[in-house]
Scaffold this motif. Structure first.
Motif, mmCIF file in Angstrom:
data_model
loop_
_atom_site.group_PDB
_atom_site.id
_atom_site.type_symbol
_atom_site.label_atom_id
_atom_site.label_comp_id
_atom_site.label_asym_id
_atom_site.label_seq_id
_atom_site.Cartn_x
_atom_site.Cartn_y
_atom_site.Cartn_z
ATOM 1 N N ALA A 317 0.809 -1.219 0.000
ATOM 2 C CA ALA A 317 0.000 0.000 0.000
ATOM 3 C C ALA A 317 0.843 1.269 0.000
ATOM 4 N N ALA A 318 2.147 1.136 0.237
ATOM 5 C CA ALA A 318 3.011 2.317 0.326
ATOM 6 C C ALA A 318 4.193 2.221 -0.631
ATOM 7 N N PRO A 319 3.935 2.028 -1.933
ATOM 8 C CA PRO A 319 5.059 1.933 -2.872
ATOM 9 C C PRO A 319 5.850 3.237 -2.961
ATOM 10 N N GLY A 320 5.193 4.352 -2.666
ATOM 11 C CA GLY A 320 5.883 5.637 -2.708
ATOM 12 C C GLY A 320 6.574 5.992 -1.410
ATOM 13 N N ALA A 321 6.430 5.159 -0.379
ATOM 14 C CA ALA A 321 7.070 5.424 0.920
ATOM 15 C C ALA A 321 7.629 4.124 1.467
ATOM 16 N N PRO A 322 8.612 3.519 0.771
ATOM 17 C CA PRO A 322 9.076 2.193 1.178
ATOM 18 C C PRO A 322 9.672 2.158 2.576
ATOM 19 N N THR A 323 10.537 3.128 2.903
ATOM 20 C CA THR A 323 11.194 3.090 4.212
ATOM 21 C C THR A 323 10.271 3.557 5.323
ATOM 22 N N LEU A 324 9.598 4.705 5.117
ATOM 23 C CA LEU A 324 8.698 5.203 6.152
ATOM 24 C C LEU A 324 7.496 4.281 6.322
ATOM 25 N N GLY A 325 7.037 3.653 5.240
ATOM 26 C CA GLY A 325 5.929 2.712 5.360
ATOM 27 C C GLY A 325 6.287 1.553 6.264
ATOM 28 N N ALA A 326 7.490 1.000 6.083
ATOM 29 C CA ALA A 326 7.941 -0.090 6.948
ATOM 30 C C ALA A 326 8.100 0.379 8.385
ATOM 31 N N GLY A 327 8.568 1.619 8.558
ATOM 32 C CA GLY A 327 8.715 2.160 9.913
ATOM 33 C C GLY A 327 7.380 2.314 10.609
ATOM 34 N N PHE A 328 6.386 2.818 9.899
ATOM 35 C CA PHE A 328 5.067 2.981 10.508
ATOM 36 C C PHE A 328 4.387 1.628 10.736
ATOM 37 N N ALA A 329 4.682 0.640 9.887
ATOM 38 C CA ALA A 329 4.157 -0.704 10.142
ATOM 39 C C ALA A 329 4.708 -1.243 11.456
ATOM 40 N N THR A 330 6.009 -1.074 11.660
ATOM 41 C CA THR A 330 6.637 -1.504 12.912
ATOM 42 C C THR A 330 6.021 -0.786 14.105
ATOM 43 N N ALA A 331 5.821 0.528 13.968
ATOM 44 C CA ALA A 331 5.240 1.301 15.067
ATOM 45 C C ALA A 331 3.817 0.858 15.365
ATOM 46 N N ALA A 332 3.008 0.655 14.314
ATOM 47 C CA ALA A 332 1.610 0.270 14.521
ATOM 48 C C ALA A 332 1.507 -1.057 15.259
ATOM 49 N N PHE A 333 2.342 -2.009 14.880
ATOM 50 C CA PHE A 333 2.264 -3.317 15.528
ATOM 51 C C PHE A 333 2.757 -3.249 16.967
ATOM 52 N N ASN A 334 3.676 -2.356 17.257
ATOM 53 C CA ASN A 334 4.125 -2.208 18.642
ATOM 54 C C ASN A 334 3.144 -1.404 19.476
ATOM 55 N N VAL A 335 2.390 -0.517 18.844
ATOM 56 C CA VAL A 335 1.275 0.126 19.557
ATOM 57 C C VAL A 335 0.291 -0.951 20.010
ATOM 58 N N GLY A 336 0.006 -1.893 19.113
ATOM 59 C CA GLY A 336 -0.874 -3.000 19.488
ATOM 60 C C GLY A 336 -0.295 -3.844 20.600
ATOM 61 N N ALA A 337 1.037 -4.095 20.526
ATOM 62 C CA ALA A 337 1.685 -4.915 21.548
ATOM 63 C C ALA A 337 1.663 -4.245 22.912
ATOM 64 N N ALA A 338 1.603 -2.917 22.938
ATOM 65 C CA ALA A 338 1.517 -2.189 24.208
ATOM 66 C C ALA A 338 0.067 -2.041 24.674
ATOM 67 N N LEU A 339 -0.839 -1.815 23.716
ATOM 68 C CA LEU A 339 -2.245 -1.587 24.061
ATOM 69 C C LEU A 339 -2.929 -2.856 24.549
ATOM 70 N N GLY A 340 -2.644 -3.986 23.894
ATOM 71 C CA GLY A 340 -3.321 -5.225 24.250
ATOM 72 C C GLY A 340 -3.138 -5.643 25.697
ATOM 73 N N PRO A 341 -1.898 -5.751 26.189
ATOM 74 C CA PRO A 341 -1.707 -6.128 27.597
ATOM 75 C C PRO A 341 -2.373 -5.161 28.575
ATOM 76 N N TRP A 342 -2.369 -3.868 28.231
ATOM 77 C CA TRP A 342 -3.015 -2.892 29.116
ATOM 78 C C TRP A 342 -4.521 -3.142 29.182
ATOM 79 N N LEU A 343 -5.148 -3.393 28.029
ATOM 80 C CA LEU A 343 -6.588 -3.658 28.020
ATOM 81 C C LEU A 343 -6.910 -4.962 28.757
ATOM 82 N N GLY A 344 -6.091 -5.994 28.533
ATOM 83 C CA GLY A 344 -6.313 -7.257 29.236
ATOM 84 C C GLY A 344 -6.147 -7.101 30.736
ATOM 85 N N GLY A 345 -5.109 -6.367 31.147
ATOM 86 C CA GLY A 345 -4.889 -6.130 32.572
ATOM 87 C C GLY A 345 -6.003 -5.311 33.197
ATOM 88 N N THR A 346 -6.528 -4.354 32.438
ATOM 89 C CA THR A 346 -7.648 -3.551 32.939
ATOM 90 C C THR A 346 -8.881 -4.418 33.166
#
Length: 400
Positions: A317-346
């Protein structure tokens, strides 16, 4: 798949091990460095924050370098901070190494994703992504338990030395297999990459990735108390259960990678629907050992199969942003990795019991399916409106 891609997966394995291994080392670290266990827990939070912030930041910085230079730089820093962490007597220094290590990890993964898809044919991004991310799943199966064993035998510092040592083969792989030279002049300008990030398809895919990963780690974080207090298994079963989940994850990225390039919609919608039903079924059947053990494997496979497919779709989906697209993919998945445990713990803290993270996981995946459906409907409406406008203009032009 090129052999160099598997060696890059070794580095991802080392980095995934580093991210998750602290859960079995915190008591020893706290005792050795004379801090409380909750204070030592900040080491994990520091790494998570570093990954979320560092992924787009380091990806933007890496645009100025060749891919080989960026990978070597990030990998060298990652290796060095683990050596420092292994010898330091200061908790503050160790905390600092976790932040710097996470920044290096995030930068390496963002650039490695781009390097991986450039090692294969343009229509094989899914297989390349799944091969690289296989290192994360192996970290769950092998790395984390091995780190715990090393910590028990020779102290927590041995686990840090092991992570540094395992990173060495990847250095050799980068030197020998990733093209060197100056930064790629064919890369789009930074402004162009940022403009490409406005793509609705890309933004929806990032949202889906964050939600699916949040669901995954919401339950994975609390698997140990779930199987001991709800399923009724002895504590000795906990490593087996974690290994089962990791084995499922490894199988999931392998199978998902084979279908992600040709039928991504089937994997995301079909796999996502099965994943949602699986979390609900797990919640209902968690009290039965056979059901629980079977679904641990299945849910691990579905979670990482769908998740790795979504990462590859970010790159499509990001052929025009190869490096930043991969960076934001990494960030998005780590947002999930941080959000999920917090919601489960809550949910657990609210007195809803140890089954509640499973229901939260089901709700998160259901939300991702709703978001995907809305996005498809909106895109279809926009396309029909555009076609209608184009048709009216054509008729007006013919009349004139």
């Amino acid at each position: 798949m090129p052999f160099a891609l598997y060696l890059l997966g070794v580095a991802v394995f080392a980095q995934g091990t580093s991210e998750f291994m602290l859960s079995g080392l915190l008591p020893d670290i706290a005792r050795d460095l004379r801090v409380s266990v909750p204070a030592a827990g900040a080491l994990g939070s520091a790494f998570a924050v570093g990954m979320v912030v560092g992924a787009p930041l380091m990806a933007g910085l890496a645009r100025r370098w060749s891919r080989r230079g960026a990978l070597l730089g990030f990998l060298g820093v990652f290796l060095a901070v683990h050596v420092v962490g292994a010898v330091t007597e200061s908790f503050g220094v160790l905390l600092g190494t976790r932040v710097v290590g996470a920044l290096a990890n995030a930068g390496f993964l963002a650039v490695a994703l781009v390097a991986a898809v450039h090692m294969v044919e343009p229509d094989a991004k899914g297989r390349a992504t799944s091969t690289l991310l296989g290192g994360v799943t192996l970290a769950c199966v092998v790395g984390v338990p091995a780190g715990a064993v090393l910590g028990q035998l020779w102290g927590w510092r041995a686990a840090f030395w092991a992570v540094a040592l395992v990173s060495v083969p990847a250095v050799v792989a980068v030197v020998r297999s990733v093209p060197g030279g100056s930064a790629d002049s064919a890369r789009p300008a930074l402004r162009g990459e940022l403009r490409s990030l406005r793509s609705p398809r890309l933004q929806v895919t990032l949202l889906l990735g964050a939600l699916v990963n949040a669901a995954t780690f919401c339950t994975f974080t609390y698997l140990a108390p779930l199987v001991t207090k709800v399923t009724g298994l002895e504590r000795g079963w906990v490593p087996v259960v974690l290994a089962l989940f990791g084995a499922g994850a490894f199988a999931g990225v392998g199978v998902g990678g084979r279908f992600a390039d040709r039928w991504p919609g089937v994997v995301v919608i079909g796999g996502g629907s099965a994943l949602c039903l699986g979390w609900g079924s797990f919640a209902l059947g968690a009290g039965t050992p056979a059901v629980a053990l079977g679904l641990v494997f299945v849910q691990g496979a579905l979670s990482f199969g769908v998740g790795s497919t979504l990462i590859s779709q970010v790159l499509y989906a990001a052929p025009g942003a190869p490096t930043l697209g991969a960076g934001f993919a990494t960030a998005a998945f780590n947002v999930g990795a941080a959000l999920g445990p917090w919601l489960g713990g809550t949910a657990i803290g609210a007195g809803l019991g140890y089954r509640s993270p499973l229901w939260v996981s089901a709700a998160l995946v259901a939300l991702s399916l709703v978001a995907a459906g809305v996005a498809v409907a909106v895109a279809g409406l926009a396309r029909r409106c555009h076609q209608g406008t184009a048709g009216r203009r054509s008729q007006a032009s013919s009349s004139a």
